[in-house]
Design an enzyme around this catalytic site. Structure first.
Site, PDB file in Angstrom:
ATOM      1  N   SER A 140       0.866  -1.184   0.000  1.00  5.11           N
ATOM      2  CA  SER A 140       0.000   0.000   0.000  1.00  5.11           C
ATOM      3  C   SER A 140       0.894   1.221   0.000  1.00  5.11           C
ATOM      4  CB  SER A 140      -0.842  -0.020   1.290  1.00  5.11           C
ATOM      5  OG  SER A 140      -1.507   1.213   1.486  1.00  5.11           O
ATOM      6  N   TYR A 193      -2.382  -1.851  10.300  1.00  5.41           N
ATOM      7  CA  TYR A 193      -2.312  -1.910   8.835  1.00  5.41           C
ATOM      8  C   TYR A 193      -0.964  -1.377   8.352  1.00  5.41           C
ATOM      9  CZ  TYR A 193      -4.018  -1.210   4.003  1.00  5.41           C
ATOM     10  OH  TYR A 193      -4.203  -1.244   2.634  1.00  5.41           O
TER      11      TYR A 193
HETATM   12  P1  NAD Z   1     -11.511  -5.967  -0.612  1.00  5.21           P
HETATM   13  O1  NAD Z   1     -12.126  -5.927   0.733  1.00  5.21           O
HETATM   14  O2  NAD Z   1     -12.317  -5.614  -1.813  1.00  5.21           O
HETATM   15  O3  NAD Z   1     -10.848  -7.397  -0.891  1.00  5.21           O
HETATM   16  C1  NAD Z   1     -10.175  -8.103   0.103  1.00  5.21           C
HETATM   17  C2  NAD Z   1     -10.099  -9.553  -0.285  1.00  5.21           C
HETATM   18  O4  NAD Z   1      -9.417 -10.274   0.751  1.00  5.21           O
HETATM   19  C3  NAD Z   1     -11.472 -10.201  -0.445  1.00  5.21           C
HETATM   20  O5  NAD Z   1     -11.439 -11.152  -1.494  1.00  5.21           O
HETATM   21  C4  NAD Z   1     -11.657 -10.905   0.891  1.00  5.21           C
HETATM   22  O6  NAD Z   1     -12.560 -11.994   0.834  1.00  5.21           O
HETATM   23  C5  NAD Z   1     -10.247 -11.373   1.152  1.00  5.21           C
HETATM   24  N1  NAD Z   1      -9.977 -11.692   2.546  1.00  5.21           N
HETATM   25  C6  NAD Z   1     -10.176 -10.909   3.637  1.00  5.21           C
HETATM   26  N2  NAD Z   1      -9.845 -11.595   4.747  1.00  5.21           N
HETATM   27  C7  NAD Z   1      -9.420 -12.814   4.349  1.00  5.21           C
HETATM   28  C8  NAD Z   1      -8.961 -13.965   5.036  1.00  5.21           C
HETATM   29  N3  NAD Z   1      -8.882 -14.017   6.363  1.00  5.21           N
HETATM   30  N4  NAD Z   1      -8.626 -15.050   4.313  1.00  5.21           N
HETATM   31  C9  NAD Z   1      -8.727 -15.050   2.953  1.00  5.21           C
HETATM   32  N5  NAD Z   1      -9.168 -13.990   2.252  1.00  5.21           N
HETATM   33  C10 NAD Z   1      -9.508 -12.887   2.955  1.00  5.21           C
HETATM   34  O7  NAD Z   1     -10.240  -5.013  -0.490  1.00  5.21           O
HETATM   35  P2  NAD Z   1      -9.211  -4.413  -1.564  1.00  5.21           P
HETATM   36  O8  NAD Z   1      -9.267  -2.952  -1.418  1.00  5.21           O
HETATM   37  O9  NAD Z   1      -9.367  -5.039  -2.879  1.00  5.21           O
HETATM   38  O10 NAD Z   1      -7.840  -4.876  -0.882  1.00  5.21           O
HETATM   39  C11 NAD Z   1      -6.968  -5.821  -1.451  1.00  5.21           C
HETATM   40  C12 NAD Z   1      -5.567  -5.528  -0.948  1.00  5.21           C
HETATM   41  O11 NAD Z   1      -5.162  -4.249  -1.437  1.00  5.21           O
HETATM   42  C13 NAD Z   1      -5.448  -5.468   0.557  1.00  5.21           C
HETATM   43  O12 NAD Z   1      -4.242  -6.070   0.976  1.00  5.21           O
HETATM   44  C14 NAD Z   1      -5.413  -3.974   0.840  1.00  5.21           C
HETATM   45  O13 NAD Z   1      -4.722  -3.683   2.019  1.00  5.21           O
HETATM   46  C15 NAD Z   1      -4.653  -3.494  -0.374  1.00  5.21           C
HETATM   47  N6  NAD Z   1      -4.825  -2.065  -0.647  1.00  5.21           N
HETATM   48  C16 NAD Z   1      -6.067  -1.547  -0.893  1.00  5.21           C
HETATM   49  C17 NAD Z   1      -6.180  -0.191  -1.160  1.00  5.21           C
HETATM   50  C18 NAD Z   1      -7.506   0.456  -1.458  1.00  5.21           C
HETATM   51  O14 NAD Z   1      -7.547   1.706  -1.519  1.00  5.21           O
HETATM   52  N7  NAD Z   1      -8.561  -0.285  -1.674  1.00  5.21           N
HETATM   53  C19 NAD Z   1      -5.044   0.623  -1.163  1.00  5.21           C
HETATM   54  C20 NAD Z   1      -3.810   0.058  -0.903  1.00  5.21           C
HETATM   55  C21 NAD Z   1      -3.714  -1.289  -0.653  1.00  5.21           C
END
Ligand code: NAD
Length: 260
Positions: A142, A155
């Protein structure tokens, strides 16, 4: 470009992970999906990948909060599909609170899912990648793996840790055609962020769209959300032969979030 390769993408039932799975499938990679969700929705995603891209796709359940399940996910992926050539550690959760109010169990869960799970999947895939002399490990960190904000202690600690794990993975495998890189997205409008936008709208008494604008305006100078498709394109590049010596790096794709 990725025909004959197998990619395991954790947390690929939603958001960024789903976008990356679709981008890798579009290049011909067979896909192992993982994550939570309704069985019929997950099946629709799996069948859609096969239909749209002519690849094989399987879903393997694992709760990545559990170290044994994280390790076993790789073994099950190999049994159900094929050895894992591309590992994308993407699953993640968020919680915001001041440190003194942060529930310790929530700290433990975020460290387990956002950091330790990547260690367990990585240690499970490396022997096979080393034997085949090819591998791509992409850790979805991130902007908060590079800089900090208040109220996100677990986080931000996990994401900084994930960038560190990425560097060590790269160093230990540098002599082979195995790369490890981190992608550091800024704000992406996925369910994870939608929950933060809605909480802010409620707390500050404004519309959801106004809360989204303010969220972007504070930290992301482009004032446009990064998209899962754009992140998928970067993941595809990191899997290419052109990226064979691109390793140990952390790539911001963040609308200049980390410049100030
Ligand atoms: P999201 O909530 O849409 O997706 C998260 C995914 O992780 C889902 O498929 C969920 O089912 C899965 N998940 C959660 N807990 C789990 C567990 N215990 N076991 C297995 N699967 C699990 O979120 P996103 O925004 O797509 O995030 C994906 C990644 O990107 C994360 O690591 C997040 O930190 C990172 N990220 C997101 C952003 C943002 O702005 N959305 C920015 C930077 C980084």
């Amino acid at each position: 470009m990725l025909k004959g390769k197998t990619a395991l993408v954790t947390g690929s039932t939603s958001g960024i992970g789903l976008g990356i799975a679709q981008a890798l499938a579009a290049e011909g990679a067979d896909i192992v999906l993982n994550g939570f969700g309704e069985p019929d929705e997950i099946e629709a995603i799996r069948a859609g990948l096969e239909r749209d891209h002519g690849v094989k796709a399987v879903f393997v359940h694992a709760d990545l909060a559990n170290p044994d399940e994280a390790f076993a996910l790789v073994r099950k992926a190999e049994t159900e599909l094929a050895p894992v050539d591309i590992l994308v550690n993407n699953a993640g959760i968020q919680h915001t609170d001041r440190i003194e109010d942060f529930p310790p169990q929530t700290w433990d869960a975020i460290i387990a899912i956002n950091l330790s799970a990547a260690f367990h999947t990585t240690r499970a895939v490396l022997p096979g990648m080393q034997a085949r002399d090819w591998g791509r490990i992409i850790n979805i960190a991130s902007a908060h793996g590079l800089v900090a904000s208040p109220f996100k202690a677990a986080y931000i600690a996990a994401k900084h840790g994930l960038v560190g794990l990425t560097k060590v993975t790269a160093l230990e495998n540098a002599k082979q055609h195995i790369t490890a890189n981190a992608i550091c997205p800024g704000w992406v409008r996925t369910p994870l962020v939608e929950r933060q936008i809605e909480a802010r709208a409620e707390k500050e008494g404004m519309s959801v769209e106004e809360a989204a604008r303010r969220l972007l305006g504070e930290r992301q100078p482009t004032e446009r959300f990064v998209t899962p498709e754009q992140l998928g394109a970067l993941a595809v590049f990191l899997c290419s032969e052109a990226a064979d010596v691109t390793t140990g790096a952390a790539f911001p794709m963040d609308g200049a979030f980390t410049t100030h």
